[in-house]
Design a protein around this motif. Sequence first.
Motif, PDB file in Angstrom:
ATOM      1  N   SER A 214       0.943  -1.137  -0.102  1.00  0.00           N
ATOM      2  CA  SER A 214       0.011   0.171   0.060  1.00  0.00           C
ATOM      3  C   SER A 214       0.734   1.221  -0.129  1.00  0.00           C
ATOM      4  CB  SER A 214      -0.931   0.140   1.148  1.00  0.00           C
ATOM      5  OG  SER A 214      -1.665   1.140   1.268  1.00  0.00           O
ATOM      6  N   LYS A 215       0.759   2.002  -1.027  1.00  0.00           N
ATOM      7  CA  LYS A 215       1.465   3.484  -0.849  1.00  0.00           C
ATOM      8  C   LYS A 215       0.990   4.428  -0.139  1.00  0.00           C
ATOM      9  CE  LYS A 215       3.469   2.308  -5.397  1.00  0.00           C
ATOM     10  NZ  LYS A 215       4.358   2.535  -6.548  1.00  0.00           N
ATOM     11  N   SER A 216      -0.473   4.669  -0.500  1.00  0.00           N
ATOM     12  CA  SER A 216      -0.808   5.752   0.273  1.00  0.00           C
ATOM     13  C   SER A 216      -1.876   5.336   1.652  1.00  0.00           C
ATOM     14  CB  SER A 216      -2.254   6.527  -0.550  1.00  0.00           C
ATOM     15  OG  SER A 216      -3.161   5.928  -0.679  1.00  0.00           O
ATOM     16  N   GLY A 217      -1.804   4.104   1.875  1.00  0.00           N
ATOM     17  CA  GLY A 217      -2.592   3.697   2.857  1.00  0.00           C
ATOM     18  C   GLY A 217      -4.035   3.010   2.628  1.00  0.00           C
ATOM     19  N   ASN A 218      -4.704   3.160   1.429  1.00  0.00           N
ATOM     20  CA  ASN A 218      -6.030   2.883   1.307  1.00  0.00           C
ATOM     21  C   ASN A 218      -6.073   1.450   1.316  1.00  0.00           C
ATOM     22  OD1 ASN A 218      -6.878   5.389   0.477  1.00  0.00           O
ATOM     23  ND2 ASN A 218      -6.538   4.907  -1.905  1.00  0.00           N
TER      24      ASN A 218
ATOM     25  N   ALA B   2      -1.141   1.973 -12.822  1.00  0.00           N
ATOM     26  CA  ALA B   2      -1.276   1.921 -14.272  1.00  0.00           C
ATOM     27  C   ALA B   2      -1.677   0.125 -14.719  1.00  0.00           C
ATOM     28  CB  ALA B   2       0.175   2.408 -15.007  1.00  0.00           C
ATOM     29  N   GLY B   3      -2.638  -0.074 -14.257  1.00  0.00           N
ATOM     30  CA  GLY B   3      -3.254  -1.578 -14.429  1.00  0.00           C
ATOM     31  C   GLY B   3      -2.466  -2.507 -14.047  1.00  0.00           C
TER      32      GLY B   3
ATOM     33  N   LYS C 189      -4.118  -0.560   3.067  1.00  0.00           N
ATOM     34  CA  LYS C 189      -3.776  -0.994   4.224  1.00  0.00           C
ATOM     35  C   LYS C 189      -5.056  -0.916   5.204  1.00  0.00           C
ATOM     36  CE  LYS C 189      -1.114   0.970   8.451  1.00  0.00           C
ATOM     37  NZ  LYS C 189      -1.463  -0.341   9.117  1.00  0.00           N
TER      38      LYS C 189
ATOM     39  N   GLY D  11     -11.159   2.727 -10.276  1.00  0.00           N
ATOM     40  CA  GLY D  11     -12.084   2.451 -11.189  1.00  0.00           C
ATOM     41  C   GLY D  11     -11.659   2.503 -12.514  1.00  0.00           C
ATOM     42  N   ALA D  12     -10.513   2.546 -12.884  1.00  0.00           N
ATOM     43  CA  ALA D  12     -10.270   2.902 -14.344  1.00  0.00           C
ATOM     44  C   ALA D  12     -10.535   1.598 -14.931  1.00  0.00           C
ATOM     45  CB  ALA D  12      -8.556   2.954 -14.540  1.00  0.00           C
TER      46      ALA D  12
ATOM     47  N   GLY E 167      -2.921  -1.985  -3.986  1.00  0.00           N
ATOM     48  CA  GLY E 167      -3.465  -0.699  -4.989  1.00  0.00           C
ATOM     49  C   GLY E 167      -3.177  -1.036  -6.372  1.00  0.00           C
TER      50      GLY E 167
ATOM     51  N   THR F  37      -7.436  -2.060  -3.942  1.00  0.00           N
ATOM     52  CA  THR F  37      -8.158  -0.846  -3.723  1.00  0.00           C
ATOM     53  C   THR F  37      -7.764  -0.186  -5.141  1.00  0.00           C
ATOM     54  OG1 THR F  37      -6.762   0.258  -2.568  1.00  0.00           O
ATOM     55  CG2 THR F  37      -8.227  -0.706  -1.412  1.00  0.00           C
ATOM     56  N   TRP F  38      -8.634   0.557  -5.747  1.00  0.00           N
ATOM     57  CA  TRP F  38      -8.443   0.891  -6.982  1.00  0.00           C
ATOM     58  C   TRP F  38      -9.434   2.250  -7.573  1.00  0.00           C
ATOM     59  CZ3 TRP F  38     -11.371  -0.675 -11.796  1.00  0.00           C
ATOM     60  CH2 TRP F  38     -12.796  -1.182 -11.459  1.00  0.00           C
TER      61      TRP F  38
ATOM     62  N   GLY G 124     -10.431   3.533  -3.914  1.00  0.00           N
ATOM     63  CA  GLY G 124      -9.412   4.224  -3.189  1.00  0.00           C
ATOM     64  C   GLY G 124      -9.018   5.467  -4.034  1.00  0.00           C
ATOM     65  N   GLY G 125      -9.324   6.493  -3.285  1.00  0.00           N
ATOM     66  CA  GLY G 125      -8.938   7.707  -3.739  1.00  0.00           C
ATOM     67  C   GLY G 125      -7.322   8.083  -3.488  1.00  0.00           C
ATOM     68  N   TRP G 126      -6.996   9.010  -4.332  1.00  0.00           N
ATOM     69  CA  TRP G 126      -5.639   9.359  -4.211  1.00  0.00           C
ATOM     70  C   TRP G 126      -5.587  11.010  -4.106  1.00  0.00           C
ATOM     71  CZ3 TRP G 126      -1.696   6.097  -4.203  1.00  0.00           C
ATOM     72  CH2 TRP G 126      -0.237   6.583  -4.095  1.00  0.00           C
TER      73      TRP G 126
HETATM   74  C1  LIG Z   1       0.447   6.688 -10.306  1.00  0.00           C
HETATM   75  C2  LIG Z   1      -1.245   6.080 -10.118  1.00  0.00           C
HETATM   76  C3  LIG Z   1      -1.468   5.226 -10.784  1.00  0.00           C
HETATM   77  C4  LIG Z   1      -2.716   4.497 -10.723  1.00  0.00           C
HETATM   78  N1  LIG Z   1      -3.176   3.648 -11.618  1.00  0.00           N
HETATM   79  C5  LIG Z   1      -4.544   3.180 -11.491  1.00  0.00           C
HETATM   80  C6  LIG Z   1      -4.787   2.218 -12.218  1.00  0.00           C
HETATM   81  O1  LIG Z   1      -4.302   2.104 -13.394  1.00  0.00           O
HETATM   82  N2  LIG Z   1      -6.314   2.008 -12.221  1.00  0.00           N
HETATM   83  C7  LIG Z   1      -7.129   2.323 -11.267  1.00  0.00           C
HETATM   84  O2  LIG Z   1      -8.163   1.918 -10.984  1.00  0.00           O
HETATM   85  N3  LIG Z   1      -6.494   3.121 -10.333  1.00  0.00           N
HETATM   86  C8  LIG Z   1      -5.284   3.615 -10.333  1.00  0.00           C
HETATM   87  N4  LIG Z   1      -4.623   4.328  -9.367  1.00  0.00           N
HETATM   88  C9  LIG Z   1      -5.291   4.511  -8.025  1.00  0.00           C
HETATM   89  C10 LIG Z   1      -4.970   3.711  -6.908  1.00  0.00           C
HETATM   90  O3  LIG Z   1      -5.010   2.388  -7.431  1.00  0.00           O
HETATM   91  C11 LIG Z   1      -5.741   3.797  -5.806  1.00  0.00           C
HETATM   92  O4  LIG Z   1      -5.636   5.233  -5.038  1.00  0.00           O
HETATM   93  C12 LIG Z   1      -5.317   2.946  -4.689  1.00  0.00           C
HETATM   94  O5  LIG Z   1      -6.426   2.739  -3.499  1.00  0.00           O
HETATM   95  C13 LIG Z   1      -3.975   3.034  -4.142  1.00  0.00           C
HETATM   96  O6  LIG Z   1      -3.625   2.165  -3.052  1.00  0.00           O
HETATM   97  P1  LIG Z   1      -2.596   2.013  -2.107  1.00  0.00           P
HETATM   98  O7  LIG Z   1      -2.663   3.595  -1.413  1.00  0.00           O
HETATM   99  O8  LIG Z   1      -3.231   1.150  -0.844  1.00  0.00           O
HETATM  100  O9  LIG Z   1      -1.334   1.818  -2.774  1.00  0.00           O
HETATM  101  C14 LIG Z   1      -3.485   5.044  -9.654  1.00  0.00           C
HETATM  102  C15 LIG Z   1      -2.981   5.863  -8.520  1.00  0.00           C
HETATM  103  C16 LIG Z   1      -1.769   6.608  -8.843  1.00  0.00           C
HETATM  104  C17 LIG Z   1      -1.286   7.309  -7.894  1.00  0.00           C
END
Ligand SMILES: Cc1cc2nc3c(=O)[nH]c(=O)nc-3n(C[C@H](O)[C@H](O)[C@H](O)COP(=O)(O)O)c2cc1C
Length: 151
Positions: free
Chosen positions: A9-13, A55-56, A15, A85-86, A52, A82-83, A117-119
């Motif tokens: 998990s990078k941002s904690g989503n 990029a797919g 987690k 929704g792409a 998370g 978590t994603w 999961g939002g960013w």
């Molecule tokens: C650089 C980047 C690339 C991402 N690529 C995708 C993607 O391909 N598909 C998607 O649905 N979400 C994408 N996201 C959203 C993340 O998957 C989502 O915020 C996720 O909850 C992050 O989880 P983590 O914080 O636990 O790592 C991306 C986010 C970032 C910052």
Amino acid sequence: MKSIIIYASKSGNTKKIADQMAAQLGCEAIKITDSPTQTDLEAYDLVFAGTGLYAGTPNEDMVKYLNSLSMKSPKQFALFITWGGAPRSDKMALGKLRAILEGKGQKVLEEHFAAFGGWKGILMKRGHPKPEEITAAGEWAKNLVAKLEKS
Ligand SMILES: Cc1cc2nc3c(=O)[nH]c(=O)nc-3n(C[C@H](O)[C@H](O)[C@H](O)COP(=O)(O)O)c2cc1C
């Protein structure tokens, strides 16, 4: 059935989801990092693996870790993500995790759990995972274990 949660998990989503599952199951949630020493999964029957999406693809730490695994006995794996929704990126990332694990003779369960999961700074899915999504993750894990223990 002995379960463990592993997640990257990078941002904690992810987690948040992993911690809720661990609380519901009364098991550990271990964060996978790029460190070479990682958890040994040999003692477990069921491994929840979460990430998370980037990029797919799954988090590269999780990909590296799963690729490095060499297990004596097959386990069951349950995947969660978590994603944002792409479109199609969920299927791509889940497929990649499945291919790695099945390539190692591991069993990957058909069902998986996904929450948005939002960013920070990006409008898409801001505020997710929401409390109800986190609660649903714990329920999903608990129900899955109960189902497997019955079968
Ligand atoms: C650089 C980047 C690339 C991402 N690529 C995708 C993607 O391909 N598909 C998607 O649905 N979400 C994408 N996201 C959203 C993340 O998957 C989502 O915020 C996720 O909850 C992050 O989880 P983590 O914080 O636990 O790592 C991306 C986010 C970032 C910052």
